[in-house]
Design an enzyme around this catalytic site. Structure first.
Site, PDB file in Angstrom:
ATOM      1  CG  ASN A  81      98.649  25.314   3.792  1.00 34.53           C
ATOM      2  OD1 ASN A  81      98.804  26.408   3.106  1.00 34.53           O
ATOM      3  ND2 ASN A  81      98.970  25.135   4.912  1.00 34.53           N
ATOM      4  CG  HIS A 134      94.043  21.587   8.196  1.00 35.02           C
ATOM      5  ND1 HIS A 134      94.455  20.292   7.630  1.00 35.02           N
ATOM      6  CD2 HIS A 134      95.037  22.352   8.283  1.00 35.02           C
ATOM      7  CE1 HIS A 134      95.497  20.470   7.419  1.00 35.02           C
ATOM      8  NE2 HIS A 134      96.187  21.698   7.528  1.00 35.02           N
ATOM      9  CG  HIS A 162      95.992  27.070   8.763  1.00 33.67           C
ATOM     10  ND1 HIS A 162      96.768  26.645   9.689  1.00 33.67           N
ATOM     11  CD2 HIS A 162      95.979  26.161   7.783  1.00 33.67           C
ATOM     12  CE1 HIS A 162      97.369  25.572   9.305  1.00 33.67           C
ATOM     13  NE2 HIS A 162      97.122  25.383   8.251  1.00 33.67           N
TER      14      HIS A 162
HETATM   15  P1  AMP Z   1      99.227  22.388   7.380  1.00 33.22           P
HETATM   16  O1  AMP Z   1     100.399  22.495   6.964  1.00 33.22           O
HETATM   17  O2  AMP Z   1      98.234  23.331   6.729  1.00 33.22           O
HETATM   18  O3  AMP Z   1      98.723  20.802   7.143  1.00 33.22           O
HETATM   19  O4  AMP Z   1      98.850  22.490   9.009  1.00 33.22           O
HETATM   20  C1  AMP Z   1      98.883  21.622   9.948  1.00 33.22           C
HETATM   21  C2  AMP Z   1      98.520  22.280  11.198  1.00 33.22           C
HETATM   22  O5  AMP Z   1      98.055  21.366  12.020  1.00 33.22           O
HETATM   23  C3  AMP Z   1     100.063  23.085  11.738  1.00 33.22           C
HETATM   24  O6  AMP Z   1      99.619  24.514  12.001  1.00 33.22           O
HETATM   25  C4  AMP Z   1     100.252  22.528  13.295  1.00 33.22           C
HETATM   26  O7  AMP Z   1     100.772  23.180  14.138  1.00 33.22           O
HETATM   27  C5  AMP Z   1      98.898  21.881  13.485  1.00 33.22           C
HETATM   28  N1  AMP Z   1      98.613  20.571  14.289  1.00 33.22           N
HETATM   29  C6  AMP Z   1      99.352  19.571  14.228  1.00 33.22           C
HETATM   30  N2  AMP Z   1      98.861  18.611  15.009  1.00 33.22           N
HETATM   31  C7  AMP Z   1      97.979  19.279  15.904  1.00 33.22           C
HETATM   32  C8  AMP Z   1      97.397  19.027  17.091  1.00 33.22           C
HETATM   33  N3  AMP Z   1      97.306  17.741  17.600  1.00 33.22           N
HETATM   34  N4  AMP Z   1      96.575  19.904  17.542  1.00 33.22           N
HETATM   35  C9  AMP Z   1      96.317  21.041  17.136  1.00 33.22           C
HETATM   36  N5  AMP Z   1      97.000  21.522  16.021  1.00 33.22           N
HETATM   37  C10 AMP Z   1      97.722  20.475  15.317  1.00 33.22           C
END
Ligand code: AMP
Length: 125
Positions: free
Chosen positions: A97, A110, A112
């Site tokens: 994203n 990141h 996914h």
């Molecule tokens: P996005 O909306 O693409 O920025 O996705 C962020 C992702 O980070 C989400 O799927 C969250 O569940 C994940 N996330 C946030 N904090 C953590 C954390 N401490 N450890 C692992 N995943 C996380």
């Protein structure tokens, strides 16, 4: 709240803190350029995040500024993790994203990696 992907890198973001060892993660893979760990709120039976270790806000930032070695290392690591997790034969999905319309919440690039069940069509709505 989705982030503005044109903002400078924020060293206080949650993935920067994971990289510095200030917050825990369930690590799956790590090398010189990359860390992969389980998403804390999985949206599929397998939901892994793959992040570069460098300070990149988004795919846009990474593709513009990262070195060839970082880009090659990152792309190869995503493929390696998918293979190691047994996702190739059943199939999987990659998603990144970017910014407001992409609904990016964490301002550190990141990817996914989703798998473990049929994932349906590309976008829900
Ligand atoms: P996005 O909306 O693409 O920025 O996705 C962020 C992702 O980070 C989400 O799927 C969250 O569940 C994940 N996330 C946030 N904090 C953590 C954390 N401490 N450890 C692992 N995943 C996380």
């Amino acid at each position: 709240m989705p982030i503005d992907a044109t903002q400078p890198y924020d060293d206080a973001n949650v993935f920067a803190r994971i990289l510095r060892g200030e917050l825990p993660c369930t690590r799956i893979y790590e090398d010189e350029h990359v860390l992969a760990f389980h998403d804390i709120n999985p949206q599929a039976p397998t939901h892994i995040l793959v992040i570069p270790k460098g300070r990149y806000v988004s795919w846009d930032d990474f593709s513009a500024r990262a070195t060839d070695a970082e880009i090659a290392g990152f792309v190869r690591a995503v493929g390696h993790v998918a293979r190691e997790q047994g996702l190739v034969a059943p199939g999987y999905r990659l998603l990144t994203n970017v910014g407001q319309h992409g609904h990016q919440e964490v301002p550190h690039l990141h990817v996914h990696l989703f798998g473990g069940r049929p994932l349906g069509t590309m976008l829900a709505s």
